[in-house]
Design a protein around this motif. Sequence first.
Motif, short mmCIF file in Angstrom:
data_model
loop_
_atom_site.label_atom_id
_atom_site.label_comp_id
_atom_site.label_asym_id
_atom_site.label_seq_id
_atom_site.Cartn_x
_atom_site.Cartn_y
_atom_site.Cartn_z
N GLY A 61 19.81 16.96 -8.34
CA GLY A 61 18.45 17.17 -7.82
C GLY A 61 18.34 17.26 -6.31
N SER A 62 19.48 17.36 -5.61
CA SER A 62 19.43 17.47 -4.15
C SER A 62 19.22 18.92 -3.74
N GLY A 93 9.15 13.30 0.35
CA GLY A 93 9.89 14.22 -0.51
C GLY A 93 8.99 14.89 -1.54
N MET A 94 8.01 14.13 -2.05
CA MET A 94 7.13 14.67 -3.09
C MET A 94 6.29 15.84 -2.60
N LYS A 95 6.06 15.93 -1.28
CA LYS A 95 5.24 17.05 -0.77
C LYS A 95 5.90 18.40 -1.07
N THR A 96 7.22 18.42 -1.15
CA THR A 96 7.91 19.68 -1.44
C THR A 96 8.49 19.71 -2.86
N TYR A 97 8.06 18.75 -3.70
CA TYR A 97 8.64 18.64 -5.05
C TYR A 97 8.54 19.96 -5.83
N PHE A 98 7.33 20.50 -5.93
CA PHE A 98 7.17 21.70 -6.77
C PHE A 98 7.88 22.92 -6.17
N VAL A 99 7.84 23.01 -4.84
CA VAL A 99 8.49 24.15 -4.18
C VAL A 99 10.00 24.10 -4.44
N ARG A 100 10.57 22.90 -4.28
CA ARG A 100 12.02 22.76 -4.52
C ARG A 100 12.33 22.98 -6.00
N GLY A 158 14.85 14.32 -3.32
CA GLY A 158 15.16 15.74 -3.13
C GLY A 158 16.26 15.98 -2.12
N HIS A 159 16.43 15.07 -1.19
CA HIS A 159 17.35 15.32 -0.10
C HIS A 159 18.57 14.41 -0.14
N PRO A 214 0.80 -1.24 0.00
CA PRO A 214 0.00 0.00 0.00
C PRO A 214 0.83 1.28 0.00
N THR A 215 1.97 1.27 0.69
CA THR A 215 2.80 2.50 0.70
C THR A 215 3.35 2.77 -0.69
N LEU A 216 3.76 1.70 -1.38
CA LEU A 216 4.25 1.88 -2.75
C LEU A 216 3.10 2.30 -3.67
N ARG A 217 1.92 1.69 -3.44
CA ARG A 217 0.77 1.98 -4.29
C ARG A 217 0.42 3.47 -4.25
N GLN A 218 0.45 4.06 -3.07
CA GLN A 218 0.11 5.48 -2.94
C GLN A 218 1.07 6.32 -3.79
N LEU A 219 2.36 5.99 -3.71
CA LEU A 219 3.35 6.75 -4.50
C LEU A 219 3.17 6.50 -5.99
#
Length: 389
Positions: free
Chosen positions: A333-334, A249-256, A208-209, A59-64
């Motif tokens: 991309g870091s 990490g994806m939560k800040t993808y667009f901001v970064r 991202g990190h 399920p964790t992979l599925r969400q991503l």
Amino acid sequence: MKKRTRVTHPPEVNVPADNRPLVAPIYQSVKFTFDDVDETLDLFRHRREGFYYSRISNPTLRQLELLLAELQGRDGCLLTGSGIAAISMPLIALLKAGDHVVYFAEQYQPTRALIGRVLRRFGVTSTMLSIDDLDGLERVLAATPARLVVFESPTNPVLKVADIERLTAIARRHGALTLLDNTLAGFHNHGQFDVDLFAHSLTKYASGHGDVMGGAIIGRADLIDSMREDIGILGPTLDPHAAFLLQRGMKTYFVRWDAQCRNAQHIAEHLSGHAAIERVRYPGLPGDPGHALARRQMHDFGTIVTVDVAGDAEAGSRFAERLELFSITASLGSTESLVVPPALQKVRGLTETQQRWTDIGPGTVRLSIGLEDVGDLIADLDQALAATK
Ligand SMILES: Cc1ncc(COP(=O)(O)O)c(C=O)c1O
């Protein structure tokens, strides 16, 4: 229940349905159980939803997977433990001995090695072209049909921009599938094109990190599903904890992404006029050969700036060593700025003509622009260039 049994069957905690965690929990479980064998069999026969073994789905992979597919404008996604696995797995799942693949000299070196060396051992033939030579692609596909055309845009490291509309039209006309390594463009670019499969290294902008690896294969659900069984057997899966970190990490993808693109544009413009720099490759510069195409087909121009320092590889190494805010290392991309000097650019295994196509010169340095203050980055680049001269 004896304590010895209890430790392997700890008390259950049920979270009420109306009392959900704000952040989805990590399903750090390899196995999922049903009390009923028939229900388990129904899952195997695709008659019901559910999970059984995390090498196949979790399920964790599925969400991503659902998130990345949506960002890329497709309905299928499969995650892998690294970016290169997101390229190797579809190749292995889709190709058989006797098939022909077209790829490009400007590509990421391990992708070239995978097609030209590893797959060759399994009887897959290939033709390498320059991404600038789409007439050549038309000629090659007319003469020798191919199962797949594998390409990148912008290319790593010299940031050539592929004409995706034309390339995919040629491939489609000749019955070839296309696989675009879209890592440098990001999940929000290129979804409008007739690309069959996108590959991403999640190690870059999803993480991202710089602290977690992963890959994603994204495409139409029917094409992705046709590969699921073979890829499940090949076993490149991502660990749920890594998927959780990537989801975070994806939560800040667009901001970064936006901030890093802005920094990259400033830096490219600044270095363009610099006496110690012979050439700046950045599709966001109006004079860049890929600028018009990038404007047409991308929302932005990316976070990588590649420069050619005056002098030779030695000058490139000195420049990289003098930089204080850029670290000499692989990947991109870091949040931190990174630098790859000429001595670490891999062009091995290419003929002289193919090397020319790569356009990697003696002083080519790849800069991955981070989230630092752009004034600090420019001051650092200036001091390193002054010291190099
Ligand atoms: C364009 C591109 N594709 C794929 C990869 C491979 O990704 P990973 O290191 O996650 O396997 C990289 C890594 O640098 C890359 O730059």
